[in-house]
Write a protein that holds these residues in place. Structure first.
Motif, mmCIF file in Angstrom:
data_model
loop_
_atom_site.group_PDB
_atom_site.id
_atom_site.type_symbol
_atom_site.label_atom_id
_atom_site.label_comp_id
_atom_site.label_asym_id
_atom_site.label_seq_id
_atom_site.Cartn_x
_atom_site.Cartn_y
_atom_site.Cartn_z
ATOM 1 N N GLU A 124 -1.004 -31.989 -32.407
ATOM 2 C CA GLU A 124 -1.355 -30.613 -32.752
ATOM 3 C C GLU A 124 -2.444 -30.723 -33.814
ATOM 4 O O GLU A 124 -2.321 -31.543 -34.738
ATOM 5 C CB GLU A 124 -0.162 -29.901 -33.372
ATOM 6 N N TYR A 137 5.446 -31.097 -32.321
ATOM 7 C CA TYR A 137 6.242 -30.411 -31.304
ATOM 8 C C TYR A 137 5.326 -29.921 -30.194
ATOM 9 O O TYR A 137 4.321 -29.253 -30.461
ATOM 10 C CB TYR A 137 7.006 -29.228 -31.919
ATOM 11 N N HIS A 138 5.693 -30.261 -28.945
ATOM 12 C CA HIS A 138 4.825 -29.884 -27.825
ATOM 13 C C HIS A 138 5.560 -29.128 -26.739
ATOM 14 O O HIS A 138 4.969 -28.845 -25.695
ATOM 15 C CB HIS A 138 4.174 -31.150 -27.240
ATOM 16 N N LYS A 163 0.574 -19.515 -25.780
ATOM 17 C CA LYS A 163 1.087 -18.461 -26.658
ATOM 18 C C LYS A 163 0.179 -17.225 -26.724
ATOM 19 O O LYS A 163 0.325 -16.297 -25.946
ATOM 20 C CB LYS A 163 1.348 -19.025 -28.045
ATOM 21 N N GLN A 207 -0.492 -23.351 -30.906
ATOM 22 C CA GLN A 207 -0.292 -22.458 -32.055
ATOM 23 C C GLN A 207 -1.570 -22.266 -32.867
ATOM 24 O O GLN A 207 -1.822 -21.195 -33.395
ATOM 25 C CB GLN A 207 0.801 -23.008 -32.988
ATOM 26 N N ASP A 261 -3.312 -30.263 -29.060
ATOM 27 C CA ASP A 261 -2.414 -29.152 -28.733
ATOM 28 C C ASP A 261 -2.770 -28.002 -29.668
ATOM 29 O O ASP A 261 -2.489 -28.045 -30.863
ATOM 30 C CB ASP A 261 -0.969 -29.631 -28.939
ATOM 31 N N GLY A 319 3.675 -23.323 -22.536
ATOM 32 C CA GLY A 319 2.952 -24.377 -23.243
ATOM 33 C C GLY A 319 3.435 -25.766 -22.843
ATOM 34 O O GLY A 319 2.629 -26.688 -22.685
ATOM 35 N N GLY A 320 4.746 -25.924 -22.683
ATOM 36 C CA GLY A 320 5.294 -27.231 -22.318
ATOM 37 C C GLY A 320 4.702 -27.712 -20.999
ATOM 38 O O GLY A 320 4.285 -28.868 -20.862
#
Ligand SMILES: Cc1ncc(COP(=O)(O)O)c(C=O)c1O
Length: 420
Positions: free
Chosen positions: A200, A149-150, A262, A236, A233, A122-123
């Motif tokens: 996100e 968070y990424h 993911k 998730q 993003d 993902g990063g």
């Protein structure tokens, strides 16, 4: 015993070898916290310790990796058949599997996200989203949300909270964080030097913070006015977690760039995707090799991801997620009455759920108590009042009472420790 794969000696040996060769800190952390679990057999919503005795219901799912459960038979079958004649492929060459998967993503993604570049993690996919935004707009500034968070790679790390990059040197220039869900703050921060806002759709590490219904639509409009891009993003929140294929569909917006990861792996073969509007593909016109990833979009991984999309976009599957989500919400309401001094609310969008409690100690205490009650639930690292509750989306209605019974036990444990 069928599940007793290893004896205690092998378990202890695993801790010791892991501590000596992978991470001494993690072994110290987990054994110190009493979470001395080493995943062995896993199937559906369950994981067993390699010793075979301890069984956990997986309500962490690695943030969505196991949306379709552990070792989903349809995914395993797809991988096996792909392995009959494919391998990773050559990342420089044209690929039929990457073409078909990108076409499928274009068909399923909101708006005109006609192009996809594949990655492994993902990063990496977020890094590329930021590169595309900067390359396209010819601007540097990237705005992100505090607590968001990424990932832990270069540009993704720079868009995150300071605590994650501070030990590794000076911050990268061109990044600005603002509070999430605060449209005034965004309006002040956005200017004609802003390449993109990255958020996100539902920040997970920030505690399943569901935005106000109009926040994203307003953000979309403000970005548009400034000529800045909107990157969402969905690493998730995507792939059915919220009861729609993409969480942005709840908010009626079309991003310029959408990142997924993911769960795209089916829990079996790592693959991520950065999907963007046709126009943005011009970034690669001068040099189509300006961004490459050896394992990004491996051909067997593409076949796995195609199956994931087929399952996750099925209206019957999404209706199932919504129905089970409703059941979780009903069961939670009973617990809210039972633990009024501890529970604040259930943060919920479909099966993306976070249990908000009264103070910062509650999340870690809940994780420990849930483990003892046979449930894997990890607290939100950027808002430790919240315990994430992310069951596999294939969980059945009849499993919900058992999961919530274990949540009840865990809440009882937390209340006791806190004297509530
Ligand atoms: C929302 C979000 N974006 C990006 C990432 C980074 O993904 P990866 O760990 O695959 O690099 C994560 C990982 O947890 C995430 O939760």
């Amino acid at each position: 015993m069928e599940n007793n794969l290893f004896g205690d000696q092998e378990r202890q040996e695993t801790f010791a070898v892991f501590a000596d060769h992978v991470s001494s800190g993690k072994v110290q952390f987990f054994t110190g916290a009493g979470v001395d679990f080493i995943p062995g057999r896993r199937e559906g919503i369950y994981m067993w310790d390699i010793g075979g005795e301890k069984r956990l219901i997986d309500c962490h799912c690695n943030g969505g990796v196991f949306n379709l459960g552990h070792r989903n038979p349809a995914i395993l079958e797809q991988l096996k058949s792909a392995l009959a004649d494919l391998d990773i492929g050559n990342h420089h060459l044209i690929s039929r599997q990457r073409a078909i998967l990108a076409q499928k993503l274009a068909e399923l993604a909101p708006g005109d996200l006609a192009y996809t570049v594949f990655g492994v993690g993902g990063g990496e996919a977020i890094d590329l989203a930021i590169k595309v935004a900067r390359g396209y707009t010819n601007r540097q500034k990237i705005i992100s949300a505090r607590g968001g968070y990424h990932g832990h790679t270069g540009l993704a790390l720079a868009a995150g909270d300071e605590k994650y990059y501070a030990p590794f040197g000076a911050p990268l220039s061109g990044f600005l964080q603002i509070p999430f869900n605060d449209i005034d703050a965004l309006q002040k921060a956005l200017d004609n030097e802003t390449a993109a806002l990255i958020v996100e759709t539902v920040p997970a590490t920030f505690g399943i913070a569901v935005p106000d219904p109009d926040y994203l639509a307003q953000a979309r409009q403000l970005c548009h006015q400034q000529g800045s891009l909107l990157i969402v993003d969905e690493v998730q929140s995507g792939l059915g977690r919220t009861g729609k294929l993409w969480a942005v569909q709840h908010f009626g917006i079309e991003p310029d760039i959408l990142v997924t990861g993911k769960g795209l792996s089916g829990g079996i073969y790592p693959i991520t995707a950065t999907c963007f509007r046709s126009e943005l593909e011009t970034v690669f016109h001068d040099d189509p090799f300006i961004h490459i990833s050896t394992f990004g979009g491996s051909e067997v991984g593409c076949m796995v991801a195609l199956k994931v999309l087929e399952i996750s976009s099925d209206p019957a599957f999404l209706a199932h997620v919504q129905a089970v989500a409703g059941q979780f919400s009903n069961e939670y309401a009973k617990l809210q009455d039972k633990y009024p001094a501890l529970l604040v609310r259930l943060r919920q969008l479909g099966m993306m759920m976070g249990i908000e409690m009264v103070n910062e100690m509650c999340g870690p205490l809940f994780t420990k108590a849930a483990f003892e009650a046979g449930l894997l639930s990890v607290y939100a690292n950027n808002d430790t009042r919240v315990a994430q509750l992310l069951p596999p989306l294939i969980v059945q209605q009849e499993d919900v009472p058992e999961i919530m019974m274990r949540v009840d036990m865990a809440l009882g444990g937390v209340s006791k420790v806190l004297g509530l």
